[in-house]
Design an enzyme around this catalytic site. Structure first.
Site, mmCIF file in Angstrom:
data_model
loop_
_atom_site.group_PDB
_atom_site.id
_atom_site.type_symbol
_atom_site.label_atom_id
_atom_site.label_comp_id
_atom_site.label_asym_id
_atom_site.label_seq_id
_atom_site.Cartn_x
_atom_site.Cartn_y
_atom_site.Cartn_z
ATOM 1 N N SER A 111 39.124 4.895 16.187
ATOM 2 C CA SER A 111 37.638 5.146 15.517
ATOM 3 C C SER A 111 37.599 6.872 15.415
ATOM 4 O O SER A 111 38.397 7.390 14.614
ATOM 5 C CB SER A 111 36.702 4.366 16.182
ATOM 6 N N HIS A 129 36.753 -4.268 15.677
ATOM 7 C CA HIS A 129 37.051 -2.949 15.770
ATOM 8 C C HIS A 129 37.420 -2.420 16.965
ATOM 9 O O HIS A 129 38.410 -1.584 17.035
ATOM 10 C CB HIS A 129 35.428 -2.138 15.593
#
Length: 252
Positions: free
Chosen positions: A84, A233
């Site tokens: 990320s 995620h």
């Protein structure tokens, strides 16, 4: 800036960077699977974990923080991985210092611009009056008014610590709140890393989409993309064994 990091294992150096609101602790389970074959460097990025806080917070300075660490460790060339926000840092590092990166792994983030989408989390974190909170349970109960997902709250509250006056954030919440738009910045036009690059995407995540493929190719011509089944995620927390298997395959 001298970043906080933990070093373990033996073999070629593999440096791993966490994402927004995270810390190096998020990668312990992955590191345990790899220590026999690599020298692991788990790193706290600035304004996170036990690394120093600073008003300046953008990918330019985070790249230089990382370079300082690998220079201090005398590492000529590294395997480099980031998730990320950490993925954006390692992408920026690789295009800035390609001669220092043997292979690159980017976990669930593309080179494109991402609009701000952490407003509710920031509202929740900023709503906590730490001077009045007596327990983690109390902090969790208050945060639940903004964030219903228990797993997300548990992840965020890992950055809550105790000091002499009670509870305090390890993250630099003030600067992150003020400069959150910096996290979504796109990779600069024309920035290219030609080395081997693996993008790992959560199959249930929307961070890497079909529309991103031309961007991946433009910035990382020698890339491959693998989707991790039954993962969103936070793919390294949801499917750690699958992530480790892909890492082992790619790094050889």
């Amino acid at each position: 800036m001298k970043l906080n990091y933990k070093k373990s294992g033996s073999g070629p150096p593999l440096v791993i960077l966490h994402g927004l609101f995270g810390s190096l602790d998020n990668w312990f389970s992955i590191a345990k699977e790899l220590v026999e074959h690599y020298t692991l460097y788990l790193v706290d990025q600035r304004n996170h974990g036990d690394s120093p806080h600073a008003e300046e917070w953008n990918y330019d300075v985070m790249v230089e923080d990382l370079k300082e660490l690998i220079d201090d460790e005398g590492l000529e060339k590294i395997y480099l991985m980031g998730h990320s926000m950490g993925g954006k840092t390692v992408m920026n590092f690789a295009v800035t210092y390609p001669e220092r990166v043997e292979k690159l792994i980017v976990a669930d983030i593309a080179p494109r611009f991402y609009p701000i989408h952490h407003q509710t989390i920031l509202e929740g974190l900023n709503s906590l009056k730490l001077s009045e909170i007596k327990s983690r349970k109390e902090a969790d109960d208050q945060l639940a008014q903004y964030i219903p997902e228990l797993g997300v709250r548990q992840f965020l509250l890992k950055s809550l610590t105790r000091d002499s006056e009670g509870f305090a954030w390890k993250i630099n919440l003030k600067v992150i709140t003020e400069k959150i738009e910096n996290v979504g910045e796109a990779l600069a036009d024309g920035a290219v890393f030609e080395g081997p690059t693996l993008f790992l995407a959560g199959a249930n995540s929307n961070y890497i989409q079909q529309k991103d493929l031309p961007d991946l190719k433009a910035h990382f011509p020698n890339y491959e993309l693998e989707f991790i089944t039954n993962a969103g995620h936070w793919l390294h927390a949801e499917q750690p064994h699958a992530v480790v298997e892909e890492m082992r395959r790619f790094l050889g």
